[in-house]
Design an enzyme around this catalytic site. Structure first.
Site, PDB file in Angstrom:
ATOM      1  N   SER A   1      65.080  24.792   4.821  1.00 44.01           N
ATOM      2  CA  SER A   1      66.311  25.340   5.405  1.00 44.01           C
ATOM      3  C   SER A   1      67.364  24.250   5.593  1.00 44.01           C
ATOM      4  O   SER A   1      67.043  23.119   5.974  1.00 44.01           O
ATOM      5  CB  SER A   1      65.985  25.962   6.771  1.00 44.01           C
ATOM      6  OG  SER A   1      67.189  26.255   7.435  1.00 44.01           O
TER       7      SER A   1
ATOM      8  N   SER B   1      69.716  24.677   7.821  1.00 43.71           N
ATOM      9  CA  SER B   1      70.232  24.853   9.186  1.00 43.71           C
ATOM     10  C   SER B   1      70.101  23.591  10.049  1.00 43.71           C
ATOM     11  O   SER B   1      71.048  23.247  10.773  1.00 43.71           O
ATOM     12  CB  SER B   1      69.554  26.044   9.869  1.00 43.71           C
ATOM     13  OG  SER B   1      69.961  27.225   9.225  1.00 43.71           O
TER      14      SER B   1
ATOM     15  N   LYS C   1      62.424  38.286  12.473  1.00 41.83           N
ATOM     16  CA  LYS C   1      63.687  38.805  13.012  1.00 41.83           C
ATOM     17  C   LYS C   1      63.538  40.086  13.841  1.00 41.83           C
ATOM     18  O   LYS C   1      64.350  40.340  14.722  1.00 41.83           O
ATOM     19  CB  LYS C   1      64.676  39.057  11.872  1.00 41.83           C
ATOM     20  CG  LYS C   1      65.303  37.786  11.328  1.00 41.83           C
ATOM     21  CD  LYS C   1      66.378  38.108  10.309  1.00 41.83           C
ATOM     22  CE  LYS C   1      67.043  36.836   9.821  1.00 41.83           C
ATOM     23  NZ  LYS C   1      68.167  37.084   8.917  1.00 41.83           N
TER      24      LYS C   1
ATOM     25  N   ASN D   1      68.803  37.189  14.950  1.00 39.58           N
ATOM     26  CA  ASN D   1      68.732  35.887  14.270  1.00 39.58           C
ATOM     27  C   ASN D   1      69.163  34.738  15.193  1.00 39.58           C
ATOM     28  O   ASN D   1      69.118  33.584  14.810  1.00 39.58           O
ATOM     29  CB  ASN D   1      69.554  35.868  12.963  1.00 39.58           C
ATOM     30  CG  ASN D   1      71.015  35.554  13.191  1.00 39.58           C
ATOM     31  OD1 ASN D   1      71.566  35.847  14.250  1.00 39.58           O
ATOM     32  ND2 ASN D   1      71.663  34.957  12.208  1.00 39.58           N
TER      33      ASN D   1
ATOM     34  N   ALA E   1      69.023  42.044   6.224  1.00 40.45           N
ATOM     35  CA  ALA E   1      70.379  41.493   6.067  1.00 40.45           C
ATOM     36  C   ALA E   1      71.387  42.625   5.930  1.00 40.45           C
ATOM     37  O   ALA E   1      72.461  42.602   6.551  1.00 40.45           O
ATOM     38  CB  ALA E   1      70.418  40.581   4.840  1.00 40.45           C
TER      39      ALA E   1
ATOM     40  N   GLY F   1      76.372  34.195  -1.420  1.00 39.15           N
ATOM     41  CA  GLY F   1      75.945  34.180  -0.018  1.00 39.15           C
ATOM     42  C   GLY F   1      76.026  32.835   0.678  1.00 39.15           C
ATOM     43  O   GLY F   1      75.652  32.718   1.850  1.00 39.15           O
TER      44      GLY F   1
HETATM   45  P1  NAP Z   1      64.575  42.692   2.850  1.00 36.22           P
HETATM   46  O1  NAP Z   1      64.582  42.991   4.298  1.00 36.22           O
HETATM   47  O2  NAP Z   1      63.272  42.485   2.144  1.00 36.22           O
HETATM   48  O3  NAP Z   1      65.359  43.897   2.116  1.00 36.22           O
HETATM   49  C1  NAP Z   1      65.509  43.940   0.722  1.00 36.22           C
HETATM   50  C2  NAP Z   1      66.204  45.244   0.320  1.00 36.22           C
HETATM   51  O4  NAP Z   1      66.379  45.188  -1.092  1.00 36.22           O
HETATM   52  C3  NAP Z   1      65.394  46.490   0.630  1.00 36.22           C
HETATM   53  O5  NAP Z   1      66.251  47.529   1.065  1.00 36.22           O
HETATM   54  C4  NAP Z   1      64.779  46.836  -0.732  1.00 36.22           C
HETATM   55  O6  NAP Z   1      64.642  48.207  -0.982  1.00 36.22           O
HETATM   56  C5  NAP Z   1      65.872  46.371  -1.673  1.00 36.22           C
HETATM   57  N1  NAP Z   1      65.325  46.103  -2.991  1.00 36.22           N
HETATM   58  C6  NAP Z   1      64.427  45.140  -3.355  1.00 36.22           C
HETATM   59  N2  NAP Z   1      64.177  45.209  -4.668  1.00 36.22           N
HETATM   60  C7  NAP Z   1      64.934  46.235  -5.155  1.00 36.22           C
HETATM   61  C8  NAP Z   1      65.104  46.811  -6.449  1.00 36.22           C
HETATM   62  N3  NAP Z   1      64.458  46.333  -7.529  1.00 36.22           N
HETATM   63  N4  NAP Z   1      65.923  47.862  -6.581  1.00 36.22           N
HETATM   64  C9  NAP Z   1      66.603  48.350  -5.516  1.00 36.22           C
HETATM   65  N5  NAP Z   1      66.485  47.844  -4.260  1.00 36.22           N
HETATM   66  C10 NAP Z   1      65.644  46.801  -4.091  1.00 36.22           C
HETATM   67  O7  NAP Z   1      65.429  41.394   2.534  1.00 36.22           O
HETATM   68  P2  NAP Z   1      66.711  40.821   3.337  1.00 36.22           P
HETATM   69  O8  NAP Z   1      66.279  39.838   4.336  1.00 36.22           O
HETATM   70  O9  NAP Z   1      67.558  41.959   3.767  1.00 36.22           O
HETATM   71  O10 NAP Z   1      67.435  39.982   2.172  1.00 36.22           O
HETATM   72  C11 NAP Z   1      68.083  40.624   1.101  1.00 36.22           C
HETATM   73  C12 NAP Z   1      68.794  39.595   0.228  1.00 36.22           C
HETATM   74  O11 NAP Z   1      69.793  38.925   0.983  1.00 36.22           O
HETATM   75  C13 NAP Z   1      67.869  38.497  -0.299  1.00 36.22           C
HETATM   76  O12 NAP Z   1      68.272  38.158  -1.584  1.00 36.22           O
HETATM   77  C14 NAP Z   1      68.116  37.338   0.660  1.00 36.22           C
HETATM   78  O13 NAP Z   1      67.864  36.093   0.054  1.00 36.22           O
HETATM   79  C15 NAP Z   1      69.592  37.518   0.929  1.00 36.22           C
HETATM   80  N6  NAP Z   1      70.006  36.961   2.241  1.00 36.22           N
HETATM   81  C16 NAP Z   1      71.031  36.056   2.245  1.00 36.22           C
HETATM   82  C17 NAP Z   1      71.477  35.538   3.455  1.00 36.22           C
HETATM   83  C18 NAP Z   1      72.603  34.553   3.462  1.00 36.22           C
HETATM   84  O14 NAP Z   1      72.868  33.918   4.511  1.00 36.22           O
HETATM   85  N7  NAP Z   1      73.309  34.408   2.373  1.00 36.22           N
HETATM   86  C19 NAP Z   1      70.879  35.942   4.672  1.00 36.22           C
HETATM   87  C20 NAP Z   1      69.835  36.879   4.612  1.00 36.22           C
HETATM   88  C21 NAP Z   1      69.415  37.380   3.386  1.00 36.22           C
HETATM   89  P3  NAP Z   1      63.629  49.201  -0.246  1.00 36.22           P
HETATM   90  O15 NAP Z   1      64.272  49.489   1.055  1.00 36.22           O
HETATM   91  O16 NAP Z   1      63.578  50.368  -1.128  1.00 36.22           O
HETATM   92  O17 NAP Z   1      62.314  48.470  -0.152  1.00 36.22           O
END
Ligand code: NAP
Length: 290
Positions: free
Chosen positions: A27, A29, A78, A99, A142, A259
Site C-alpha cells: 500500500s 498509504s 471494510k 474505510n 467501492a 483510479g
Molecule cells: P468488490 O467488492 O469485489 O466488487 C466487485 C464488483 O464487480 C461486484 O459487483 C462484481 O459483481 C463486479 N464484477 C466482478 N467481475 C465482473 C464481471 N466479469 N462482470 C460484471 N461484473 C463483475 O470489489 P471493490 O472493492 O468494490 O473493487 C472494485 C474495483 O475498484 C477493483 O478493481 C478495485 O481495485 C477498485 N478500487 C479502486 C479504489 C481506488 O482508490 N482507486 C478503491 C477501491 C477499489 P457481482 O456483484 O455480480 O459479484
C-alpha cells in the site's frame, strides 16, 4: 530534560494512525500519510498492519489506545469492522462500508471516504457530478461508497449495472434505501442484457467502471462503439493506468480518468478527519503520484 531521563515517558506524545487489512504490504498509504504528517509538522506516524478477517479482533488493541489518532480500513475488513466501532456516519451507514475510523469525544466513528475521494478526483479532469446522470458498472464495496456519495452530493440519477446473480436482491434493496434517504433516484439494470446496457450508456453523462474487469486482462464490459465525445469515462482501476476501457475512451474523444487520484483524495479526506488540517496534496502528488 527530566522527562528525557525517564525511559517510560516519551518526550512527545506521538499519535498513531494505522492501515488495517490484508494484504497491505504494497500500500502507498503509509508513504502518503507519513509524508503529509512531516510536511505539516503533525506529531504522528502511520503504519500498515496486516490483519485478515479471522484475526480482526486484534484491531481492538490498537484503536482503543490513548495514542490512537485514526485508521484506514481496507479489504477484506471494510464491513466486518463495523461491529468493532461505536457509530457510523451516514455514508458508512448507507453503504455498509467503513474505510476510516476517527476517535470523537470518547467514541470511535466509522466513515467512508472512498466516494467523496472519487468525486474530488473528478476535479483533475474538470468534471463534476451536479445534476449528472451516472452509470456505474458493479455494485461491490467501492461502487456502494461512490453511489452513496454521488446521491448525497447532487447527482441527478444513478443506474447500477450488475450481474443477475445471488447478490442482485440485496443490491436492489440497497438502491431503494439510497433512493429513499437521498434526493437521488437509484435504479438497477442487468449488465448481461446488451440492449438495456447500450441504452444506459447512451442516456448517461458519466460512466464508471467499479468492477475488476480490465485489471489483469485486456478486456472491457463496454463495447467501444458505445463511447462518444461528451461521455466522461472513469475506471477505478489504476494498475494498469490505462485499461482497455480507458484506451477506448481516449480514442473516442471522451474525458477519462483512472483510479489513481481517487486513492489520493480518499486519503486526503481521511487525513482531514484525523488532523483537522488539509493534506498537502500538491506535495504528495509530486512526490508519490508522479
Ligand atoms: P468488490 O467488492 O469485489 O466488487 C466487485 C464488483 O464487480 C461486484 O459487483 C462484481 O459483481 C463486479 N464484477 C466482478 N467481475 C465482473 C464481471 N466479469 N462482470 C460484471 N461484473 C463483475 O470489489 P471493490 O472493492 O468494490 O473493487 C472494485 C474495483 O475498484 C477493483 O478493481 C478495485 O481495485 C477498485 N478500487 C479502486 C479504489 C481506488 O482508490 N482507486 C478503491 C477501491 C477499489 P457481482 O456483484 O455480480 O459479484
Amino acid at each position: 530534560m527530566v522527562i528525557e531521563n525517564n525511559p517510560r515517558k516519551p518526550i512527545f506524545n506521538k499519535k498513531k494512525a494505522y492501515l488495517f487489512g490484508s494484504p497491505v504490504a504494497h500500500s502507498i498509504s503509509p508513504k502518503m500519510h507519513n509524508l503529509s504528517f512531516d510536511e505539516i509538522k503533525f506529531n504522528a506516524t502511520y503504519k500498515a498492519i496486516d490483519i485478515d478477517k479471522i484475526h480482526i479482533d486484534a484491531v481492538d488493541e490498537y484503536i482503543r489506545r490513548e495514542d490512537f489518532l485514526g485508521a484506514n480500513i481496507t479489504m477484506p475488513l471494510k464491513t466486518d469492522i463495523i461491529s468493532h466501532i461505536d457509530r457510523l456516519d451516514i455514508s458508512s451507514e448507507l453503504s455498509g462500508s467503513v474505510n476510516t475510523i476517527v476517535p470523537e469525544n470518547g467514541s470511535l466513528v466509522g466513515y467512508t471516504t472512498d466516494g467523496a475521494g472519487f468525486i474530488d478526483s473528478l476535479g483533475e479532469i474538470d468534471e463534476n457530478i451536479t445534476d449528472k446522470k451516472i452509470l456505474i458498472l458493479g455494485a461491490g464495496g467501492a461502487a456502494k461508497s461512490i453511489i452513496v456519495s454521488l446521491a448525497l452530493e447532487g447527482a441527478h440519477r444513478i443506474t447500477i449495472a450488475k450481474r443477475h446473480n445471488k447478490t442482485i436482491d440485496s443490491v436492489i434493496e440497497f438502491s431503494k434505501k439510497v433512493s429513499e434517504k437521498t434526493p437521488c433516484d437509484v435504479n438497477v439494470i442487468d449488465i448481461g442484457d446488451s440492449t438495456i446496457l447500450r441504452e444506459a450508456v447512451t442516456e448517461n453523462d458519466i460512466l464508471i467502471n467499479a468492477t475488476p474487469v480490465g485489471m489483469t486482462e485486456d478486456s472491457t464490459l463496454i463495447d467501444k462503439s458505445l463511447l462518444r465525445p461528451g461521455l466522461t469515462v472513469c475506471d477505478l482501476i489504476y494498475e494498469p493506468a490505462m485499461t482497455k476501457l480507458l484506451l477506448d475512451a481516449k480514442e473516442c474523444g471522451c474525458k477519462y480518468i483512472n483510479g489513481k487520484y481517487m486513492l489520493l483524495y480518499q486519503g486526503a479526506r481521511s487525513f482531514k478527519l484525523w488532523t483537522g488540517q488539509n493534506m498537502p496534496v500538491s506535495k504528495v502528488k509530486n512526490t508519490i503520484f508522479s
